[in-house]
Scaffold this motif. Structure first.
Motif, PDB file in Angstrom:
ATOM      1  N   VAL A  85      37.106 -37.266 -20.446  1.00 11.37           N
ATOM      2  CA  VAL A  85      37.170 -36.895 -19.026  1.00 11.37           C
ATOM      3  C   VAL A  85      35.752 -36.687 -18.512  1.00 11.37           C
ATOM      4  N   GLU A  86      35.298 -37.435 -17.473  1.00 11.92           N
ATOM      5  CA  GLU A  86      33.929 -37.337 -16.952  1.00 11.92           C
ATOM      6  C   GLU A  86      33.741 -35.979 -16.279  1.00 11.92           C
ATOM      7  N   SER A  87      32.571 -35.374 -16.553  1.00 13.67           N
ATOM      8  CA  SER A  87      32.276 -34.058 -15.989  1.00 13.67           C
ATOM      9  C   SER A  87      31.989 -34.161 -14.496  1.00 13.67           C
ATOM     10  N   ALA A  88      32.009 -33.004 -13.828  1.00 20.34           N
ATOM     11  CA  ALA A  88      31.747 -32.974 -12.391  1.00 20.34           C
ATOM     12  C   ALA A  88      30.288 -33.353 -12.119  1.00 20.34           C
ATOM     13  N   PRO A  89      30.004 -33.982 -10.969  1.00 18.54           N
ATOM     14  CA  PRO A  89      28.622 -34.377 -10.671  1.00 18.54           C
ATOM     15  C   PRO A  89      27.710 -33.160 -10.501  1.00 18.54           C
ATOM     16  N   ALA A  90      26.454 -33.330 -10.898  1.00 22.64           N
ATOM     17  CA  ALA A  90      25.464 -32.264 -10.702  1.00 22.64           C
ATOM     18  C   ALA A  90      25.033 -32.230  -9.249  1.00 22.64           C
ATOM     19  N   THR A  91      24.836 -31.045  -8.733  1.00 20.07           N
ATOM     20  CA  THR A  91      24.395 -30.899  -7.339  1.00 20.07           C
ATOM     21  C   THR A  91      22.871 -30.850  -7.305  1.00 20.07           C
ATOM     22  N   VAL A 119       4.868 -36.752  -3.272  1.00 18.47           N
ATOM     23  CA  VAL A 119       6.161 -36.106  -3.530  1.00 18.47           C
ATOM     24  C   VAL A 119       5.895 -34.621  -3.734  1.00 18.47           C
ATOM     25  N   PRO A 120       6.908 -33.767  -3.553  1.00 13.24           N
ATOM     26  CA  PRO A 120       6.715 -32.337  -3.847  1.00 13.24           C
ATOM     27  C   PRO A 120       6.321 -32.120  -5.301  1.00 13.24           C
ATOM     28  N   VAL A 121       5.470 -31.132  -5.511  1.00 11.09           N
ATOM     29  CA  VAL A 121       4.998 -30.841  -6.868  1.00 11.09           C
ATOM     30  C   VAL A 121       6.169 -30.557  -7.801  1.00 11.09           C
ATOM     31  N   GLY A 122       7.168 -29.800  -7.318  1.00  7.20           N
ATOM     32  CA  GLY A 122       8.299 -29.433  -8.166  1.00  7.20           C
ATOM     33  C   GLY A 122       9.190 -30.595  -8.552  1.00  7.20           C
ATOM     34  N   ALA A 123       9.020 -31.747  -7.911  1.00  2.00           N
ATOM     35  CA  ALA A 123       9.874 -32.888  -8.238  1.00  2.00           C
ATOM     36  C   ALA A 123       9.465 -33.568  -9.535  1.00  2.00           C
ATOM     37  N   VAL A 124       8.243 -33.335  -9.986  1.00  4.76           N
ATOM     38  CA  VAL A 124       7.742 -34.019 -11.181  1.00  4.76           C
ATOM     39  C   VAL A 124       8.206 -33.261 -12.422  1.00  4.76           C
ATOM     40  N   PHE A 127      13.099 -38.115 -10.707  1.00  5.85           N
ATOM     41  CA  PHE A 127      14.431 -38.697 -10.635  1.00  5.85           C
ATOM     42  C   PHE A 127      14.681 -39.159  -9.201  1.00  5.85           C
ATOM     43  N   VAL A 128      15.126 -40.408  -9.083  1.00  6.70           N
ATOM     44  CA  VAL A 128      15.456 -40.999  -7.788  1.00  6.70           C
ATOM     45  C   VAL A 128      16.965 -41.190  -7.718  1.00  6.70           C
ATOM     46  N   VAL A 129      17.570 -40.850  -6.583  1.00  2.00           N
ATOM     47  CA  VAL A 129      19.013 -40.986  -6.405  1.00  2.00           C
ATOM     48  C   VAL A 129      19.310 -42.332  -5.765  1.00  2.00           C
ATOM     49  N   GLY A 163      17.283 -29.129  -8.989  1.00  2.00           N
ATOM     50  CA  GLY A 163      18.377 -29.453  -9.881  1.00  2.00           C
ATOM     51  C   GLY A 163      18.054 -30.543 -10.885  1.00  2.00           C
ATOM     52  N   GLN A 164      16.775 -30.963 -10.963  1.00  2.00           N
ATOM     53  CA  GLN A 164      16.406 -32.072 -11.838  1.00  2.00           C
ATOM     54  C   GLN A 164      16.130 -31.648 -13.271  1.00  2.00           C
ATOM     55  N   ALA A 165      16.102 -30.345 -13.542  1.00  2.10           N
ATOM     56  CA  ALA A 165      15.693 -29.886 -14.865  1.00  2.10           C
ATOM     57  C   ALA A 165      16.650 -30.363 -15.953  1.00  2.10           C
ATOM     58  N   ARG A 166      17.975 -30.474 -15.664  1.00  2.00           N
ATOM     59  CA  ARG A 166      18.952 -30.843 -16.686  1.00  2.00           C
ATOM     60  C   ARG A 166      19.499 -32.261 -16.501  1.00  2.00           C
ATOM     61  N   LEU A 167      18.847 -33.045 -15.658  1.00  2.00           N
ATOM     62  CA  LEU A 167      19.335 -34.403 -15.391  1.00  2.00           C
ATOM     63  C   LEU A 167      18.902 -35.370 -16.488  1.00  2.00           C
ATOM     64  N   LEU A 168      19.713 -36.393 -16.669  1.00  2.00           N
ATOM     65  CA  LEU A 168      19.372 -37.522 -17.522  1.00  2.00           C
ATOM     66  C   LEU A 168      19.474 -38.795 -16.702  1.00  2.00           C
TER      67      LEU A 168
END
Length: 374
Positions: free
Chosen positions: A49-55, A306-311, A322-324, A360-365
């Motif tokens: 079962v696929e997990s819910a999308p990350a916000t 880009v914002p510093v926190g995005a890296v 991460f690019v959406v 929210g990018q800290a736990r993204l893959l």
């Protein structure tokens, strides 16, 4: 006892047989059920079962500006400035100006005790007078000897001529010494080299003054400038004539400036002097000695912002953003370079307008499903 042990052993064997029978029965029942299900039912499919999308939140990547502003600190100073000093040493007799006085070119600022200089002038003048008198007498003697003709020996004539020549040379030297004594006495008077304001008085009357030691500091009225020390990475992008912005925090004003000169050699610790001229302020009189913050334009070599926190992992081995795309993420390796306030200039396979994840990018893959919050 032997009979008891045999009885117990028999009981154990019977119990093991019962357990074995139960196990075989259960296995047979499972087999029967499976066979029955295979006759009348489709095979069961088992999946994840696929997990819910990350916000997440995003911000668009932007083209980097042509320049970034680097702020360096300095102190305003007069364009025309001088530490007025004597070329001769002595004891300061008079200081005729005070801090803040306005002066004009040629005005007397200070005077040394001229007693010794006056004695030298009078002594040189006396030597000149004495030699002039002696030369006049020898010239009369020479004229008289030459008038006597053959009645005077040749040696006597040569002696008189030689003495006259020697006195003339001595007189020339005495006159030169008198001129030098007068010049030194004149040098004991310090005069303003240009119109300006007394910015500092460094010697008080009665103190000994060495030749070349500053006595009065003058600031001219031809404008102000600021000298700042630029790091190498900033200095290499600066050129004379570029505009600048000069803020004066103490007066809460900011004025325009222009880079007047850029040093061609480094000073201490690899810093290079840059001089910026300061335009007059509309409502405030600017003076030398004010704290200044100079914003200098440094060209950028392309890239995106880009914002510093995005890296992610900005100082590690694999910095990335991460690019959406749609509802999925795409990890894009980047190379951060220059900070601009809360942003950073990056280069990589990134395009202007790409939605870069900023929260929210800290736990993204790579490839994760996301929901973008407004």
């Amino acid at each position: 006892p032997d009979a008891v042990q045999m009885k117990q052993g028999g009981d154990v064997d019977r119990n093991m047989l019962r357990l074995g029978g139960l196990a075989l029965g259960a296995a047979a029942a499972v087999t029967a059920v499976t066979a029955w299900a295979g006759l009348d039912a489709e095979p069961l499919e088992v999946g994840l079962v696929e997990s819910a999308p990350a916000t997440v939140r995003t911000a668009p990547a932007r083209l980097a500006p042509e320049h970034r502003m680097v702020v360096l600190s300095g102190v305003t100073r007069a364009v025309d400035r001088a530490d007025a000093s004597f070329t001769v040493g002595g004891r300061l007799g008079q200081r005729r100006v005070r801090l803040g006085d306005r002066v004009v070119a040629g005005q007397v600022l200070a005077v040394l005790d001229t007693g010794g200089f006056d004695h030298a002038v009078r002594g040189a003048a006396a030597s000149v007078t004495d030699l002039e008198a002696r030369l006049a007498q020898v010239e009369r003697d020479r004229a008289r000897v030459e008038a006597l003709g053959d009645s005077v020996s040749t040696a006597e004539v040569e002696r008189v001529r030689t003495e006259a020549q020697s006195l003339r040379a001595a007189l020339d030297g005495a006159r030169a010494q008198a001129d030098e004594s007068g010049r030194l006495r004149d040098e004991a008077v310090l005069r303003a080299p240009f119109d300006g304001v007394v910015a500092a008085v460094l010697v008080e009357p009665g103190e000994a003054v060495a030749p070349g030691a500053p006595v009065v500091r003058l600031a001219g009225g031809s404008g102000l400038e600021v000298e700042v020390q630029a790091p190498e990475r900033v200095w290499r992008g600066l050129r004379a004539g570029q505009p600048a912005r000069v803020a004066l925090p103490g007066l809460e004003v900011a004025v325009d400036g222009v880079i007047r000169s850029v040093a061609g050699a480094a000073g201490l610790a690899g810093l290079l002097p840059v001089v910026v001229s300061v335009a007059p302020a509309a409502d405030v009189q600017l003076v030398a000695g004010l704290t200044a913050e100079v914003a200098l334009p440094v060209p950028l070599q392309g890239g995106l912002v880009v914002p510093v926190g995005a890296v992610v992992d900005p100082i590690g081995q694999d910095p990335a953003v991460f690019v959406v795309d749609g509802d999925r993420t795409r990890k894009v390796p980047v190379a951060p370079s220059v900070l601009i306030a809360d942003d950073v200039v990056v280069t990589g396979a990134l395009r202007a307008g790409d939605a870069v994840v900023t929260a929210g990018q800290a736990r993204l893959l790579d490839g994760d499903r996301v929901e973008v919050l407004p």
